[in-house]
Design a protein around this motif. Sequence first.
Motif, PDB file in Angstrom:
ATOM      1  N   TRP A   1     -37.192 -25.872 -14.728  1.00  0.00           N
ATOM      2  CA  TRP A   1     -37.052 -26.998 -16.446  1.00  0.00           C
ATOM      3  C   TRP A   1     -35.624 -27.363 -16.980  1.00  0.00           C
ATOM      4  CZ3 TRP A   1     -41.150 -28.871 -18.137  1.00  0.00           C
ATOM      5  CH2 TRP A   1     -43.067 -28.616 -17.950  1.00  0.00           C
TER       6      TRP A   1
ATOM      7  N   GLU B   1     -46.448 -30.006 -29.585  1.00  0.00           N
ATOM      8  CA  GLU B   1     -46.027 -30.489 -27.274  1.00  0.00           C
ATOM      9  C   GLU B   1     -47.026 -31.173 -27.242  1.00  0.00           C
ATOM     10  OE1 GLU B   1     -44.604 -26.303 -25.614  1.00  0.00           O
ATOM     11  OE2 GLU B   1     -42.726 -26.795 -27.085  1.00  0.00           O
TER      12      GLU B   1
ATOM     13  N   THR C   1     -47.917 -32.840 -23.689  1.00  0.00           N
ATOM     14  CA  THR C   1     -48.127 -32.242 -22.212  1.00  0.00           C
ATOM     15  C   THR C   1     -48.217 -33.835 -21.059  1.00  0.00           C
ATOM     16  OG1 THR C   1     -47.809 -30.503 -22.752  1.00  0.00           O
ATOM     17  CG2 THR C   1     -47.889 -30.971 -20.306  1.00  0.00           C
ATOM     18  N   ASP C   2     -47.495 -34.319 -19.978  1.00  0.00           N
ATOM     19  CA  ASP C   2     -48.485 -35.636 -19.087  1.00  0.00           C
ATOM     20  C   ASP C   2     -49.372 -34.177 -18.366  1.00  0.00           C
ATOM     21  OD1 ASP C   2     -46.718 -36.809 -19.617  1.00  0.00           O
ATOM     22  OD2 ASP C   2     -45.846 -37.016 -18.239  1.00  0.00           O
TER      23      ASP C   2
ATOM     24  N   MET D   1     -48.447 -31.742 -16.111  1.00  0.00           N
ATOM     25  CA  MET D   1     -47.710 -30.593 -16.527  1.00  0.00           C
ATOM     26  C   MET D   1     -45.687 -30.638 -15.985  1.00  0.00           C
ATOM     27  SD  MET D   1     -50.130 -29.245 -18.665  1.00  0.00           S
ATOM     28  CE  MET D   1     -49.493 -27.520 -18.688  1.00  0.00           C
TER      29      MET D   1
ATOM     30  N   ARG E   1     -43.798 -33.127 -17.514  1.00  0.00           N
ATOM     31  CA  ARG E   1     -42.998 -33.049 -18.652  1.00  0.00           C
ATOM     32  C   ARG E   1     -43.958 -33.021 -19.575  1.00  0.00           C
ATOM     33  NH1 ARG E   1     -39.448 -38.245 -19.265  1.00  0.00           N
ATOM     34  NH2 ARG E   1     -39.728 -39.147 -21.819  1.00  0.00           N
ATOM     35  N   VAL E   2     -42.995 -32.598 -21.029  1.00  0.00           N
ATOM     36  CA  VAL E   2     -42.874 -32.476 -22.469  1.00  0.00           C
ATOM     37  C   VAL E   2     -41.930 -32.669 -23.093  1.00  0.00           C
ATOM     38  CG1 VAL E   2     -43.751 -30.127 -23.487  1.00  0.00           C
ATOM     39  CG2 VAL E   2     -43.814 -29.377 -20.901  1.00  0.00           C
ATOM     40  N   GLU E   3     -42.925 -32.989 -24.203  1.00  0.00           N
ATOM     41  CA  GLU E   3     -42.444 -33.801 -25.538  1.00  0.00           C
ATOM     42  C   GLU E   3     -42.633 -33.031 -26.490  1.00  0.00           C
ATOM     43  OE1 GLU E   3     -41.934 -37.753 -25.817  1.00  0.00           O
ATOM     44  OE2 GLU E   3     -42.103 -38.640 -24.120  1.00  0.00           O
ATOM     45  N   ARG E   4     -41.142 -32.724 -27.357  1.00  0.00           N
ATOM     46  CA  ARG E   4     -41.649 -31.441 -28.689  1.00  0.00           C
ATOM     47  C   ARG E   4     -41.613 -32.586 -29.256  1.00  0.00           C
ATOM     48  NH1 ARG E   4     -39.026 -26.424 -29.307  1.00  0.00           N
ATOM     49  NH2 ARG E   4     -41.137 -25.326 -28.135  1.00  0.00           N
TER      50      ARG E   4
END
Length: 375
Positions: A110, A288, A290-291, A294, A296-299
Amino acid sequence: MSGPDTQTPVGASVFLSLSGLDDLIRSLKQSGYEVVGPTLRQGAICYDRIHAVQDLPRGWTDRQEPGHYRLERREDDACFGYVVGPQSWKQFLFPPMSTVSLAELSTDGWRVTANDGANEPRFAFLGVRACELAAIAIQDRVFQQAAYTDPIYAARRERALLIAVNCTQAAPTCFCESMHTGPRCSSGFDLALTELDDGFIVEVGSQRGATLIATVATVGVTDEQLQWAEERRSGARKQQRQMPRETARDTVLGNLQHPRWSEVAERCLSCTNCTQVCPTCFCSSVHEVTDLDMTRVERERVWDSCFNLEFSYMNGGAVRNSIRSRYRQWLTHKLGSWHEQFGTSGCVGCGRCITWCPVGIDLTEEVVALAGGST
């Protein structure tokens, strides 16, 4: 006549024609700014991208009362002949939604990247009122304290150029004079306009403002124009309601069990309108996204409100279960404990919370009632 080869000193004033305002907007765009100003949208005066004087709400004004807002035609073609609409400049400096960090999965694991504000836009705000300058100054203290600087806000704020407009009228919901935040712009601007029938008196507030106004044609200001400008600004002072500013802090914090809190809670819908239109409220939540794969995670940070039940959720339950407690939290923070946190009141007297409350709750009336006076 002045132009590109001469600069007006900071603190001095010049006269700018209506066509000159068009030239000023054009100059800002050529300098790489996104120009944001008042424009008509969905029956209200809102802040949005503008490209020329024709985008401004010329010939329109707003009629405001507690729980009431309507646009009306003026008898002239004033560009800034309104008070304030439902939006504030907060939405451009502290966006309703922003990505604060991004986590991406690769073959090496990550990788987390924080938003450092490097790619934030460069705004020029046209039409900032005195109360809104005060609100921006308050948010500067909230988001740019030395130990806790918000990079997104700081980047947008540093790049923003502020062209203010002095109020020549006020709504019955305004009380900026009581809060010592208006109606005349006194500081915090690059340029400040006072609208006359045939153009604008422009006061230079910074070196950046001096450089900007030198890019367009201006002429000297006459004593008669200065007198007209002062008379128009004075009119805005006489149309306002009053807030007991000096005693408001002790009143709200010293009457936490007053029955008035229950009375106002019977009317309050806990709809969050007051906090959404407020130019200083800064409550937010982070979640958060999540795509599906799993990787890509945007906060994301989004606006929130102390009127939302879930906002006070902690340790397995909500701390403020009742509307009474949530309204009390909002008002005591805004007028009381904000002083301890940031050294100032959290209210600038713009009156938006009064106008846009569906049931017309008036915080100035509530403070008087808590103090035991008549309304």
